[in-house]
Design a protein around this motif. Structure first.
Motif, PDB file in Angstrom:
ATOM      1  N   UNK A   1       5.007  -3.415  -6.753  1.00 13.27           N
ATOM      2  CA  UNK A   1       5.071  -4.349  -7.874  1.00 13.27           C
ATOM      3  C   UNK A   1       5.932  -3.732  -8.973  1.00 13.27           C
ATOM      4  N   UNK A   2       7.223  -4.025  -8.937  1.00 16.07           N
ATOM      5  CA  UNK A   2       8.134  -3.449  -9.921  1.00 16.07           C
ATOM      6  C   UNK A   2       7.919  -4.046 -11.309  1.00 16.07           C
ATOM      7  N   UNK A   3       7.423  -5.267 -11.374  1.00 11.42           N
ATOM      8  CA  UNK A   3       7.171  -5.899 -12.675  1.00 11.42           C
ATOM      9  C   UNK A   3       6.134  -5.113 -13.469  1.00 11.42           C
ATOM     10  N   UNK A   4       5.110  -4.625 -12.762  1.00 11.00           N
ATOM     11  CA  UNK A   4       4.047  -3.865 -13.424  1.00 11.00           C
ATOM     12  C   UNK A   4       4.127  -2.370 -13.118  1.00 11.00           C
TER      13      UNK A   4
ATOM     14  N   UNK B   1      -3.679 -11.699  -5.927  1.00 15.52           N
ATOM     15  CA  UNK B   1      -3.719 -10.361  -5.345  1.00 15.52           C
ATOM     16  C   UNK B   1      -4.863  -9.571  -5.948  1.00 15.52           C
ATOM     17  N   UNK B   2      -5.840  -9.196  -5.122  1.00 17.59           N
ATOM     18  CA  UNK B   2      -6.967  -8.377  -5.569  1.00 17.59           C
ATOM     19  C   UNK B   2      -6.609  -6.920  -5.299  1.00 17.59           C
ATOM     20  N   UNK B   3      -6.486  -6.117  -6.350  1.00 22.30           N
ATOM     21  CA  UNK B   3      -6.092  -4.716  -6.217  1.00 22.30           C
ATOM     22  C   UNK B   3      -7.287  -3.883  -5.780  1.00 22.30           C
ATOM     23  N   UNK B   4      -7.065  -3.095  -4.731  1.00 18.01           N
ATOM     24  CA  UNK B   4      -8.086  -2.164  -4.252  1.00 18.01           C
ATOM     25  C   UNK B   4      -7.830  -0.775  -4.825  1.00 18.01           C
ATOM     26  N   UNK B   5      -6.594  -0.328  -4.758  1.00 15.08           N
ATOM     27  CA  UNK B   5      -6.216   0.966  -5.334  1.00 15.08           C
ATOM     28  C   UNK B   5      -4.747   0.889  -5.729  1.00 15.08           C
ATOM     29  N   UNK B   6      -4.407   1.436  -6.893  1.00 12.61           N
ATOM     30  CA  UNK B   6      -3.026   1.399  -7.336  1.00 12.61           C
ATOM     31  C   UNK B   6      -2.588   2.749  -7.881  1.00 12.61           C
ATOM     32  N   UNK B   7      -1.299   2.993  -7.784  1.00 15.15           N
ATOM     33  CA  UNK B   7      -0.659   4.184  -8.330  1.00 15.15           C
ATOM     34  C   UNK B   7       0.502   3.677  -9.184  1.00 15.15           C
ATOM     35  N   UNK B   8       0.609   4.178 -10.387  1.00  8.33           N
ATOM     36  CA  UNK B   8       1.697   3.755 -11.260  1.00  8.33           C
ATOM     37  C   UNK B   8       3.003   4.451 -10.845  1.00  8.33           C
ATOM     38  N   UNK B   9       4.095   3.733 -10.926  1.00  6.84           N
ATOM     39  CA  UNK B   9       5.420   4.290 -10.644  1.00  6.84           C
ATOM     40  C   UNK B   9       5.950   4.845 -11.966  1.00  6.84           C
TER      41      UNK B   9
END
Length: 136
Positions: free
Chosen positions: A85-88, A101-109
């Motif tokens: 997700x480049x927007x976020x 979209x239900x986020x389970x785990x995310x890492x910031x770029x």
């Protein structure tokens, strides 16, 4: 995006986590007896009579290929979507349905996508979503 491969410390960390590394890569890190890790094309490693160690240098594609195709949530295993997700400015595992979209785990770029993908791979290994030498 400037960074093309994981650095030697990242590759060593994957090894320490027990990940089975694929050595069929275009580039490798080579360490001669008294040198630091050097990035070399695989074709340049025809060195005879010199003692050296080497580890692969993963590209973004190698990291994405190593990420699991499914993860477990609350005891249920489901095919999760890996979402860039480049927007976020994030890379995330989650589930897409008609509500979004239900986020389970995310890492910031932070800077390079390859570093975020590497962090996601480390998370997947640490949470036993990737088979390693340590959980055999």
């Amino acid at each position: 995006m400037t960074k093309q491969v994981l650095d030697a410390q990242q590759m060593q960390h994957l090894q320490e986590l027990g990940m089975k590394l694929d050595y069929d890569t275009l580039y490798r890190y080579v360490k001669f007896e008294d040198t630091d890790w050097l990035l070399k094309p695989f074709s340049d490693l025809n060195i005879i009579g010199i003692s050296f160690k080497y580890i692969p240098a993963y590209t973004l594609q190698d990291v994405l290929d190593a990420l699991p195709k499914c993860v477990s949530k609350d005891g249920c295993t489901w095919a999760a979507s890996l979402y860039i997700d480049f927007e976020n400015d994030r890379i995330a595992y989650g589930n897409t349905d008609r509500y979004g979209f239900e986020v389970y785990h995310e890492i910031m770029i932070e800077k390079d996508l390859i570093d975020a993908a590497y962090s996601m791979l480390c998370w997947a290994i640490e949470n036993k979503f990737v088979e390693t030498n340590k959980n055999e």
